[in-house]
Enzyme design. Structure first.
Site: not given
Ligand code: ADP
Ligand code: MG
Length: 485
Positions: A174, A249, A283, A381
């Protein structure tokens, strides 16, 4: 405007619900594409395809040689299409085209590396004290759910897919909702290179709606995640219910430490490159710049001067050194830290949208000096072009400040004194440490964090380990009955 489809079980598909969402060019704020909006039903469909491909398909019978060749063909295809891919990546993420081209070269190299490594996975003969042959053999973990961020979209996909394919796993990937396009382009070639249907599935959607059901899914054996620390913590909790293998990570607040004896010009360059490459959306960004007091004022002055001349502009122009941030949301987040920083420290460069660029989520390279390490801009961050410069008096203080963070992804130390440099290297609690450089990353070397920057390692032989189980096999060579009863 292009309408994309996802890839499930070797077929291009729309979402089960028929819903789709827009994808933007962050330099114009315009919609450039529409992609399917997957939800739990689509996750079920993709995981079922990956499960069947793993449990019943021809994939488990492929040899390591065949998997290696598939990866080499993927590398070749990425090279052929790299100009187009780089353009899409640059347009969608906002990163300068020149950086996107480097990314595509790294993507190809990653597939190539794991193409070679596929045939080098070794088992082991255990020296047991009996007339038996005791073996440790390596097997693929199974179905991998892979969730990636938006800062290096196709490169992060490669870091996840290449070792998983080499190991013989099947995948549901994804991409981040902001930047799904290059992964969807890539998915078009899966059949051409000889991957059976269902081995690699790519679904597009949001975190809660698509990512979370993927992490929770009982038929997923392993989750690999790169993203924010807050989501990483949720993933560990969600994965606990089914005792999934997890690698994380989660970014950092990496110290970039400059001693007075370091080459001054190289140091200034290294400080800027460490924190502003890819708009600071990295990162391992060297976002805490620790400078020894004797050179502190001169350093801040030189760094500020040079930061002001970094060329911001449209990502597709080759002279551009910094593009827009990826989204309005990210701009707002970075901007709120800039506002906070003005209260916590002294702003000496940037801190605003450049006047010359009327549209797009641009933020000037921003430097705060005299930042207390306890300030939020030194602890949290930001994931944008914001540097916190912190003075220190001696080596012990530098080490203490550097380690005073919940994160531990990366760090760098600049000194011509090899003894000092290595003392500091050993004292730093971080998974990657550079000496007299910051940011170069090689597919041959391990990548991952200490502390709350996550666990597990990507790249190199470490990367494939995270997709392998170890099976102990005991072969009795003694023909006599056990004779116990
Ligand atoms: P940012 O806030 O910078 O977008 P995220 O950690 O939210 O960073 O996003 C990184 C990835 O994690 C994206 O692919 C996002 O769709 C996914 N993501 C965000 N929230 C969730 C969640 N609750 N469960 C699984 N994947 C998630
Ligand atoms: Mg998020």
């Amino acid at each position: 405007m292009k309408r994309y489809r996802m890839h499930v079980n070797g077929e291009p598909v729309d979402s089960c619900s028929g819903r789709a969402f827009p994808v933007y060019d962050p330099s114009t704020e315009e919609v450039i594409a529409e992609v399917p909006q997957a939800d739990a039903a689509d996750v079920d469909r993709a995981v079922a395809a990956a499960r069947t491909a793993f449990d019943c398909g021809p994939w488990r019978q492929t040899t390591a040689q065949e998997r290696g060749r598939i990866l080499l063909r993927l590398a070749e295809r990425v090279r052929q299409e790299s100009a187009n891919l780089a353009e899409i990546e640059s347009r969608n993420s906002g990163k300068p085209i020149v950086e996107a081209e480097f990314d595509m070269a790294d993507v190809a190299t990653c597939f190539e590396y794991y193409g070679g490594l596929a045939t080098k996975v070794l088992g082991h003969v255990n020296p047991v004290p009996d007339n038996a042959l005791s073996l440790s053999i390596r097997e693929p973990m199974g179905v991998a759910g892979q969730i990636i961020p938006w800062n290096y979209p196709l490169l992060m996909a490669a870091w996840k897919l290449a070792p998983a394919i080499a190991a013989g796993c099947t995948c549901v990937l994804k991409p981040a909702e902001q930047t799904p396009l290059t992964a969807l382009e890539f998915a078009n070639w899966l059949a051409d290179v000889g991957l059976p249907p269902g081995v690699v599935n790519v679904i597009t959607g949001f975190g809660e709606e698509t990512g979370a059901p993927l992490v929770r899914h009982a038929d997923v054996d392993k989750v690999a995640f790169t993203g924010s620390a807050s989501v990483g913590k949720q993933i560990v909790k969600m994965a606990a219910d089914t005792v999934k293998r997890v690698t994380l990570e989660l970014g950092g607040k990496s110290p970039n430490i400059f001693f007075a004896g370091a080459d001054f010009e190289a140091a200034i360059d290294g400080a800027l490159f460490g924190v502003f490459i890819n708009q600071g959306e990295v990162c391992s960004a060297g976002s805490r710049i620790l400078v020894e007091r004797p050179i502190y004022s001169k350093f801040v002055e030189a760094m500020t001067e040079k930061a002001k001349h970094i060329r911001l502009g449209p990502p597709l122009e080759r002279e551009t050194k910094m593009g827009p941030l990826v989204s309005q949301e990210q701009y707002d987040r970075v901007n709120s830290y800039v506002e906070l920083g003005k209260k916590e420290a002294k702003l000496v460069a940037g801190g605003k949208r450049p006047g010359s660029l009327k549209r797009g989520f641009y933020m000037e390279p921003t430097v705060f000096c005299d930042v207390p390490n306890s300030a939020r801009i030194a602890q949290e961050e930001i994931f944008g072009p914001v540097a916190a410069v912190i003075p220190f008096s001696d080596e012990a203080e530098a080490i203490r400040i550097a380690n005073e963070t919940r994160y531990g992804l990366a760090a760098a130390v600049w000194s011509r004194d090899i003894f000092r440099a290595f003392r500091v290297v050993k004292a730093l609690r971080a998974g990657v440490v550079w000496v007299n450089h910051m940011q170069p990353t090689y597919v041959e070397a391990p990548w991952g964090g200490y502390k709350q920057s996550g666990f597990g390692r990507e790249l190199g032989p470490w990367g494939i380990e995270e997709y392998l189980e170890t099976k102990q096999v005991h072969i009795n060579l003694n023909e006599q009955p056990i004779g116990w009863y």
